[in-house]
Design a protein around this motif. Sequence first.
Motif, mmCIF file in Angstrom:
data_model
loop_
_atom_site.group_PDB
_atom_site.id
_atom_site.type_symbol
_atom_site.label_atom_id
_atom_site.label_comp_id
_atom_site.label_asym_id
_atom_site.label_seq_id
_atom_site.Cartn_x
_atom_site.Cartn_y
_atom_site.Cartn_z
ATOM 1 N N ASP A 8 0.861 -1.179 0.000
ATOM 2 C CA ASP A 8 0.000 0.000 0.000
ATOM 3 C C ASP A 8 0.896 1.226 0.000
ATOM 4 O OD1 ASP A 8 0.677 0.440 2.879
ATOM 5 O OD2 ASP A 8 -0.581 -1.331 3.177
ATOM 6 N N ARG A 9 0.360 2.369 0.384
ATOM 7 C CA ARG A 9 1.147 3.600 0.308
ATOM 8 C C ARG A 9 1.972 3.865 1.574
ATOM 9 N NH1 ARG A 9 -2.579 7.720 -3.388
ATOM 10 N NH2 ARG A 9 -2.471 6.380 -5.233
ATOM 11 N N SER A 12 5.107 -0.481 0.839
ATOM 12 C CA SER A 12 4.873 -0.690 -0.582
ATOM 13 C C SER A 12 5.123 -2.128 -1.005
ATOM 14 C CB SER A 12 5.765 0.241 -1.399
ATOM 15 O OG SER A 12 7.117 -0.167 -1.308
ATOM 16 N N THR A 35 -2.526 -1.406 -3.071
ATOM 17 C CA THR A 35 -3.804 -0.804 -2.725
ATOM 18 C C THR A 35 -3.592 0.687 -2.469
ATOM 19 O OG1 THR A 35 -3.799 -0.908 -0.294
ATOM 20 C CG2 THR A 35 -4.218 -2.959 -1.478
ATOM 21 N N ARG A 36 -4.683 1.416 -2.293
ATOM 22 C CA ARG A 36 -4.598 2.864 -2.129
ATOM 23 C C ARG A 36 -4.649 3.296 -0.660
ATOM 24 N NH1 ARG A 36 -5.202 6.199 -6.188
ATOM 25 N NH2 ARG A 36 -6.379 7.696 -4.951
ATOM 26 N N TRP A 37 -4.614 2.334 0.274
ATOM 27 C CA TRP A 37 -4.584 2.724 1.686
ATOM 28 C C TRP A 37 -3.281 3.489 1.961
ATOM 29 C CZ3 TRP A 37 -1.498 2.044 5.968
ATOM 30 C CH2 TRP A 37 -2.077 2.394 7.189
ATOM 31 N N PRO A 38 -3.301 4.561 2.745
ATOM 32 C CA PRO A 38 -4.380 5.066 3.600
ATOM 33 C C PRO A 38 -5.291 6.098 2.951
ATOM 34 C CG PRO A 38 -2.388 6.262 4.088
ATOM 35 C CD PRO A 38 -2.022 5.253 3.016
ATOM 36 N N ASP A 39 -5.063 6.405 1.662
ATOM 37 C CA ASP A 39 -5.917 7.399 1.017
ATOM 38 C C ASP A 39 -7.342 6.880 0.856
ATOM 39 O OD1 ASP A 39 -3.788 9.291 0.670
ATOM 40 O OD2 ASP A 39 -3.025 8.001 -0.893
ATOM 41 N N GLU A 40 -7.487 5.566 0.780
ATOM 42 C CA GLU A 40 -8.794 4.929 0.847
ATOM 43 C C GLU A 40 -8.834 4.091 2.111
ATOM 44 O OE1 GLU A 40 -9.471 2.727 -2.710
ATOM 45 O OE2 GLU A 40 -9.633 4.518 -3.966
ATOM 46 N N ALA A 41 -9.888 4.208 2.874
ATOM 47 C CA ALA A 41 -9.966 3.560 4.182
ATOM 48 C C ALA A 41 -9.974 2.038 4.058
ATOM 49 C CB ALA A 41 -11.228 4.015 4.917
ATOM 50 N N SER A 52 -7.341 -4.041 3.154
ATOM 51 C CA SER A 52 -7.386 -3.154 2.002
ATOM 52 C C SER A 52 -6.998 -3.939 0.767
ATOM 53 C CB SER A 52 -6.430 -1.977 2.205
ATOM 54 O OG SER A 52 -6.353 -1.166 1.046
#
Length: 343
Positions: A8-9, A12, A35-41, A52
């Motif tokens: 994720d972010r 990585s 995945t896009r976590w933490p920008d997406e919950a 995520s």
Amino acid sequence: MRVVCVGDRFISAASFAHAAKEAFGPDTETVEYSTRWPDEAYGAVEGVKESSGSVDEIAELIPGADVLLTHLGPVTATVLARADRLKVVGITRGGPVNVDLAAATAHHVPVVYLPGRNLGAVAEFVIGVMITMPRGVVRGSAELVHGRWSPRAFRYETAGPELRACTVGLVGIGAVGRRVAQLLDAFGARVVAYDPHVDRADGIELLDSLEAVLSVSDIVSVHSRLTDETRKSFDSKAFGAMKHGAYFVNTARGEIVDEAALLEALDSGQLSGAALDVFDPEPPGPDNPLVHRPDVIGTPHLAGASRQVSSESVQRVVRDVASYLHSGRMDHCANPDALKEGS
């Protein structure tokens, strides 16, 4: 060897892949999924929490994989059902809540995890709010942003104490609690603690009840695990047992605190302030009064976030996975029954 890396972010997929090639050899085949976590919950899916990523997309990647490395990827029954060669899962979490442990055990797949992985980051955060909250640093900064030069910190009755003058009560002394105690020793604070699962702890004054800790502490910091016994354990009775004007810190789990009781304790002046990195639910709603109060430091579950947590977690989990693959031994297995013959 084929290694699926789900990042994720914060941690990585590329960092997993790099560590895997260093540990398992340059010919290791790695597959990266991000995945896009933490920008997406994160959320719950198929019975696992705080995950995520797409179950279906990860399930498409898992056939033929020997190792799955992830931070928040959902390791569900659906994913594990496609794991025809999987030998081990490595999770860079203090608790593998994004893994269906029963399904992993049924598929004879041990799960490596990292208890205490962020203890340094959380402990430093706790010390930080223990200094800044009583001294009014955050409150004074917010007032200055809005054009007010507050004299509050230089009125005797509202001036805050130094840590060396405080008795700090720790509720729960696992890895994080013990590290907090070590750091507090450097400030000269008296440290007392209550943990029903611990008989002794070097350098920490253990008291025989929660009430005894609450009654003598200028600052109380919670480090308990969430269990049926600790859920909502900080209620009106607990806050009422604290010293009048004390401060409260929670970096454990939001469900440990009865937020209505905390709000009442702040309103009445029983508590002078609170620092909350966790809420129930998360994120707190915009109408949650705790996040709007000047006597509350509220942060978005960031106490365990640091660059060291990210990089060191990857190295630790890959090292433990490599140990298992080479020798059958690992430091932290969440489902040891998966290692038993006939499991």
